[in-house]
Write a protein that holds these residues in place. Structure first.
Motif, PDB file in Angstrom:
ATOM      1  N   TYR A  60     -15.684 -38.529 -13.481  1.00 23.54           N
ATOM      2  CA  TYR A  60     -16.582 -37.541 -12.897  1.00 23.54           C
ATOM      3  C   TYR A  60     -18.019 -37.786 -13.345  1.00 23.54           C
ATOM      4  N   ASP A  62     -21.395 -36.419 -14.845  1.00 27.71           N
ATOM      5  CA  ASP A  62     -21.512 -35.484 -15.969  1.00 27.71           C
ATOM      6  C   ASP A  62     -21.695 -34.037 -15.512  1.00 27.71           C
ATOM      7  N   LYS A  65     -18.277 -32.399 -14.528  1.00 27.41           N
ATOM      8  CA  LYS A  65     -17.156 -32.338 -15.462  1.00 27.41           C
ATOM      9  C   LYS A  65     -16.841 -30.898 -15.831  1.00 27.41           C
TER      10      LYS A  65
END
Length: 118
Positions: A60, A62, A65
């Motif tokens: 993912y 950042d 996430k």
């Protein structure tokens, strides 16, 4: 012929959730790494999440996430993106992409609009 058809976009309030789907046809779905990208107005297309063909390993960006989850159903040739705790900055057109790591063949869907606004 090859098709990637996204669905599930729409208007949602901040803090809400949406589940995007991308239905694939015309190629061997299970052999392709699948990704979701997004493009906001005036910005470049950016990677949101990826799930590999073998093992289903997920990665993912950042900023996604903990809020977004990518998953795939190889029996139904579909990849999903569950989006929770949506923010106005998540507003964009969301695209799915298929990539063969054997041939580097790439397919794109036509996109689905997600708007996060009160």
């Amino acid at each position: 012929q090859v098709q990637l058809v996204e669905s599930g976009g729409g208007l949602v309030q901040p803090g809400g959730s949406l589940r995007l789907s991308c239905a694939a046809s015309g190629f061997t779905f299970s052999r392709y790494t699948m990704s979701w990208y997004r493009q906001a107005p005036g910005k470049e297309r950016e990677l949101v999440a990826t799930i590999t063909d073998v093992g289903g390993t997920t990665t993912y960006a950042d900023s996604m996430k903990g809020r977004f989850t990518i998953s795939r159903d190889n029996a139904n040739n579909t990849v999903y993106l569950q989006m929770n705790s949506l923010k106005p900055e998540d507003t964009a057109v969301y695209y799915c992409k298929a990539l063969s790591r054997r041939s580097w063949t790439t397919y794109w869907g036509q996109g689905t609009q997600v708007t996060v606004s009160s």
